[in-house]
Design a protein around this motif. Structure first.
Motif, PDB file in Angstrom:
ATOM      1  N   ILE A   1     -12.171  -0.870   2.223  1.00  0.00           N
ATOM      2  CA  ILE A   1     -13.471  -0.195   2.145  1.00  0.00           C
ATOM      3  C   ILE A   1     -13.486   0.793   0.981  1.00  0.00           C
ATOM      4  CG2 ILE A   1     -14.871   1.552   3.309  1.00  0.00           C
ATOM      5  CD1 ILE A   1     -14.431   0.045   5.897  1.00  0.00           C
ATOM      6  N   HIS A   2     -12.408   1.548   0.820  1.00  0.00           N
ATOM      7  CA  HIS A   2     -12.383   2.538  -0.248  1.00  0.00           C
ATOM      8  C   HIS A   2     -12.263   1.916  -1.633  1.00  0.00           C
ATOM      9  CE1 HIS A   2     -12.540   6.768   0.923  1.00  0.00           C
ATOM     10  NE2 HIS A   2     -12.325   6.288   2.134  1.00  0.00           N
ATOM     11  N   LEU A   3     -11.655   0.759  -1.734  1.00  0.00           N
ATOM     12  CA  LEU A   3     -11.540   0.122  -3.047  1.00  0.00           C
ATOM     13  C   LEU A   3     -12.751  -0.734  -3.402  1.00  0.00           C
ATOM     14  CD1 LEU A   3      -7.780  -0.894  -3.126  1.00  0.00           C
ATOM     15  CD2 LEU A   3      -8.883   1.010  -4.290  1.00  0.00           C
ATOM     16  N   LEU A   4     -13.485  -1.231  -2.396  1.00  0.00           N
ATOM     17  CA  LEU A   4     -14.609  -2.123  -2.667  1.00  0.00           C
ATOM     18  C   LEU A   4     -15.969  -1.439  -2.521  1.00  0.00           C
ATOM     19  CD1 LEU A   4     -13.316  -5.350  -0.879  1.00  0.00           C
ATOM     20  CD2 LEU A   4     -13.241  -4.797  -3.314  1.00  0.00           C
TER      21      LEU A   4
ATOM     22  N   PHE B   1     -21.673   4.881  -7.191  1.00  0.00           N
ATOM     23  CA  PHE B   1     -22.518   4.623  -8.358  1.00  0.00           C
ATOM     24  C   PHE B   1     -23.991   4.757  -8.008  1.00  0.00           C
ATOM     25  CE2 PHE B   1     -24.932   1.631 -11.016  1.00  0.00           C
ATOM     26  CZ  PHE B   1     -24.685   2.192 -12.257  1.00  0.00           C
ATOM     27  N   ILE B   2     -24.367   4.240  -6.843  1.00  0.00           N
ATOM     28  CA  ILE B   2     -25.773   4.296  -6.434  1.00  0.00           C
ATOM     29  C   ILE B   2     -26.217   5.739  -6.203  1.00  0.00           C
ATOM     30  CG2 ILE B   2     -27.372   3.679  -4.568  1.00  0.00           C
ATOM     31  CD1 ILE B   2     -25.791   1.052  -4.312  1.00  0.00           C
ATOM     32  N   THR B   3     -25.376   6.543  -5.569  1.00  0.00           N
ATOM     33  CA  THR B   3     -25.754   7.917  -5.242  1.00  0.00           C
ATOM     34  C   THR B   3     -25.187   8.927  -6.236  1.00  0.00           C
ATOM     35  OG1 THR B   3     -23.833   8.173  -3.796  1.00  0.00           O
ATOM     36  CG2 THR B   3     -25.879   7.389  -2.786  1.00  0.00           C
ATOM     37  N   GLY B   4     -24.803   8.482  -7.414  1.00  0.00           N
ATOM     38  CA  GLY B   4     -24.202   9.365  -8.411  1.00  0.00           C
ATOM     39  C   GLY B   4     -25.047  10.566  -8.788  1.00  0.00           C
ATOM     40  N   PRO B   5     -26.315  10.385  -9.149  1.00  0.00           N
ATOM     41  CA  PRO B   5     -27.125  11.560  -9.513  1.00  0.00           C
ATOM     42  C   PRO B   5     -27.300  12.547  -8.356  1.00  0.00           C
ATOM     43  CG  PRO B   5     -28.175   9.550 -10.269  1.00  0.00           C
ATOM     44  CD  PRO B   5     -27.025   9.143  -9.412  1.00  0.00           C
ATOM     45  N   LEU B   6     -27.482  12.030  -7.157  1.00  0.00           N
ATOM     46  CA  LEU B   6     -27.620  12.905  -5.993  1.00  0.00           C
ATOM     47  C   LEU B   6     -26.298  13.620  -5.694  1.00  0.00           C
ATOM     48  CD1 LEU B   6     -29.690  13.804  -3.929  1.00  0.00           C
ATOM     49  CD2 LEU B   6     -28.998  11.907  -2.487  1.00  0.00           C
ATOM     50  N   ASN B   7     -25.202  12.933  -5.901  1.00  0.00           N
ATOM     51  CA  ASN B   7     -23.885  13.538  -5.724  1.00  0.00           C
ATOM     52  C   ASN B   7     -23.682  14.663  -6.740  1.00  0.00           C
ATOM     53  OD1 ASN B   7     -21.381  13.870  -4.574  1.00  0.00           O
ATOM     54  ND2 ASN B   7     -20.446  12.166  -5.645  1.00  0.00           N
ATOM     55  N   PHE B   8     -24.167  14.477  -7.950  1.00  0.00           N
ATOM     56  CA  PHE B   8     -24.074  15.511  -8.979  1.00  0.00           C
ATOM     57  C   PHE B   8     -24.888  16.741  -8.593  1.00  0.00           C
ATOM     58  CE2 PHE B   8     -25.813  17.378 -12.904  1.00  0.00           C
ATOM     59  CZ  PHE B   8     -24.644  17.803 -13.485  1.00  0.00           C
ATOM     60  N   LEU B   9     -26.084  16.520  -8.066  1.00  0.00           N
ATOM     61  CA  LEU B   9     -26.955  17.637  -7.686  1.00  0.00           C
ATOM     62  C   LEU B   9     -26.436  18.420  -6.487  1.00  0.00           C
ATOM     63  CD1 LEU B   9     -30.481  16.030  -8.154  1.00  0.00           C
ATOM     64  CD2 LEU B   9     -29.372  17.730  -9.595  1.00  0.00           C
ATOM     65  N   THR B  10     -25.721  17.773  -5.595  1.00  0.00           N
ATOM     66  CA  THR B  10     -25.223  18.440  -4.388  1.00  0.00           C
ATOM     67  C   THR B  10     -23.768  18.854  -4.517  1.00  0.00           C
ATOM     68  OG1 THR B  10     -24.647  16.334  -3.364  1.00  0.00           O
ATOM     69  CG2 THR B  10     -26.836  17.219  -2.891  1.00  0.00           C
ATOM     70  N   PHE B  11     -23.219  18.802  -5.724  1.00  0.00           N
ATOM     71  CA  PHE B  11     -21.836  19.213  -6.004  1.00  0.00           C
ATOM     72  C   PHE B  11     -20.818  18.453  -5.163  1.00  0.00           C
ATOM     73  CE2 PHE B  11     -24.420  23.000  -7.017  1.00  0.00           C
ATOM     74  CZ  PHE B  11     -24.172  23.051  -8.367  1.00  0.00           C
ATOM     75  N   GLY B  12     -21.052  17.180  -4.933  1.00  0.00           N
ATOM     76  CA  GLY B  12     -20.076  16.325  -4.268  1.00  0.00           C
ATOM     77  C   GLY B  12     -20.238  16.196  -2.769  1.00  0.00           C
ATOM     78  N   LEU B  13     -21.221  16.854  -2.173  1.00  0.00           N
ATOM     79  CA  LEU B  13     -21.389  16.761  -0.724  1.00  0.00           C
ATOM     80  C   LEU B  13     -21.847  15.373  -0.284  1.00  0.00           C
ATOM     81  CD1 LEU B  13     -22.894  20.216   0.215  1.00  0.00           C
ATOM     82  CD2 LEU B  13     -20.592  19.373   0.594  1.00  0.00           C
TER      83      LEU B  13
ATOM     84  N   ASP C   1     -18.226   9.116   2.650  1.00  0.00           N
ATOM     85  CA  ASP C   1     -16.922   8.868   3.269  1.00  0.00           C
ATOM     86  C   ASP C   1     -17.010   8.950   4.789  1.00  0.00           C
ATOM     87  OD1 ASP C   1     -15.620   8.362   0.925  1.00  0.00           O
ATOM     88  OD2 ASP C   1     -14.995  10.438   0.638  1.00  0.00           O
ATOM     89  N   ALA C   2     -17.789   9.886   5.309  1.00  0.00           N
ATOM     90  CA  ALA C   2     -17.966   9.985   6.758  1.00  0.00           C
ATOM     91  C   ALA C   2     -18.693   8.748   7.287  1.00  0.00           C
ATOM     92  CB  ALA C   2     -18.737  11.246   7.116  1.00  0.00           C
ATOM     93  N   GLY C   3     -19.683   8.268   6.552  1.00  0.00           N
ATOM     94  CA  GLY C   3     -20.385   7.047   6.963  1.00  0.00           C
ATOM     95  C   GLY C   3     -19.476   5.827   6.946  1.00  0.00           C
ATOM     96  N   LEU C   4     -18.628   5.721   5.940  1.00  0.00           N
ATOM     97  CA  LEU C   4     -17.690   4.605   5.880  1.00  0.00           C
ATOM     98  C   LEU C   4     -16.655   4.689   7.004  1.00  0.00           C
ATOM     99  CD1 LEU C   4     -17.080   4.330   2.030  1.00  0.00           C
ATOM    100  CD2 LEU C   4     -18.428   2.813   3.471  1.00  0.00           C
ATOM    101  N   LEU C   5     -16.224   5.913   7.325  1.00  0.00           N
ATOM    102  CA  LEU C   5     -15.294   6.095   8.431  1.00  0.00           C
ATOM    103  C   LEU C   5     -15.945   5.718   9.754  1.00  0.00           C
ATOM    104  CD1 LEU C   5     -12.473   7.128   9.216  1.00  0.00           C
ATOM    105  CD2 LEU C   5     -13.489   9.381   9.488  1.00  0.00           C
ATOM    106  N   TYR C   6     -17.201   6.104   9.946  1.00  0.00           N
ATOM    107  CA  TYR C   6     -17.908   5.736  11.171  1.00  0.00           C
ATOM    108  C   TYR C   6     -18.140   4.224  11.237  1.00  0.00           C
ATOM    109  CZ  TYR C   6     -21.215   5.745  14.980  1.00  0.00           C
ATOM    110  OH  TYR C   6     -21.842   5.496  16.169  1.00  0.00           O
ATOM    111  N   ALA C   7     -18.450   3.601  10.088  1.00  0.00           N
ATOM    112  CA  ALA C   7     -18.619   2.144  10.061  1.00  0.00           C
ATOM    113  C   ALA C   7     -17.318   1.440  10.413  1.00  0.00           C
ATOM    114  CB  ALA C   7     -19.108   1.702   8.684  1.00  0.00           C
ATOM    115  N   MET C   8     -16.203   2.035  10.001  1.00  0.00           N
ATOM    116  CA  MET C   8     -14.912   1.457  10.376  1.00  0.00           C
ATOM    117  C   MET C   8     -14.709   1.478  11.876  1.00  0.00           C
ATOM    118  SD  MET C   8     -11.795   2.340   7.829  1.00  0.00           S
ATOM    119  CE  MET C   8     -10.805   2.874   9.167  1.00  0.00           C
TER     120      MET C   8
END
Length: 166
Positions: A77-80, A87-99, A105-112
């Motif tokens: 999951i982390h590599l794919l 990439f999709i949420t890159g601009p939003l990630n930039f605006l929220t300082f990485g939150l 990551d929490a969503g991917l962990l919950y999906a796991m």
């Protein structure tokens, strides 16, 4: 090697007996990628084991087999998926300082937890922490708070260990 000039284009004709698509550096690149995947897999196994030992709401089924399976799923999951979502949420990630990266990551962990029966997250009572004049009060954490806490600690541990390995 023979180069012919034909209408401002250079055409490369390899010597006989050599594969023109084989790059001698490609073997090193593949070996580097395999080494990177194995390193990520081993680090993920170690981090998941530590999290399951110290966070009461994060559970792994008993046995090394389930730990290896969950580690493989987490690494895949982390590599794919993680780079695509990053990439999709890159601009939003930039605006929220990485939150947003933490939320991904929490969503991917919950999906796991939904797809792998060897891992589950439950409510957790945090007993509190006190050191000299600093204290954190005891609290009940719901599933979403435990998922965010686990994702935060997993990211901190993975990044710290990866930076030590490079």
């Amino acid at each position: 090697m023979v180069f012919w000039r034909c209408t401002d284009l250079k055409i490369f004709i390899p010597p006989h007996g050599k594969n023109q698509w084989e790059n001698p550096k490609s073997k090193y690149i593949i070996a580097y990628m395999i080494k990177k995947i194995i390193r990520a897999y081993l680090i993920n196994i170690a981090v998941l084991y530590v999290i399951s030992m110290y966070i009461g709401g994060f559970h792994l089924a008993d046995g090394i087999k389930s730990l290896l399976m969950v580690g493989a799923g987490f690494t895949a999951i982390h590599l794919l998926l993680r780079p695509i979502l990053g990439f999709i949420t890159g601009p939003l990630n930039f605006l929220t300082f990485g939150l947003i990266g933490l939320v991904i990551d929490a969503g991917l962990l919950y999906a796991m937890t939904l797809f792998l029966p060897q891992i589950w997250i439950s409510k957790w009572f945090f007993p509190g922490f006190s050191y000299e004049s600093f204290s954190i009060a005891p609290m009940n954490l719901e599933i979403i708070a435990v998922t965010l806490l686990c994702a935060l600690i997993i990211n901190l541990l993975r990044n710290a260990i990866m930076s030590l390995c490079d």
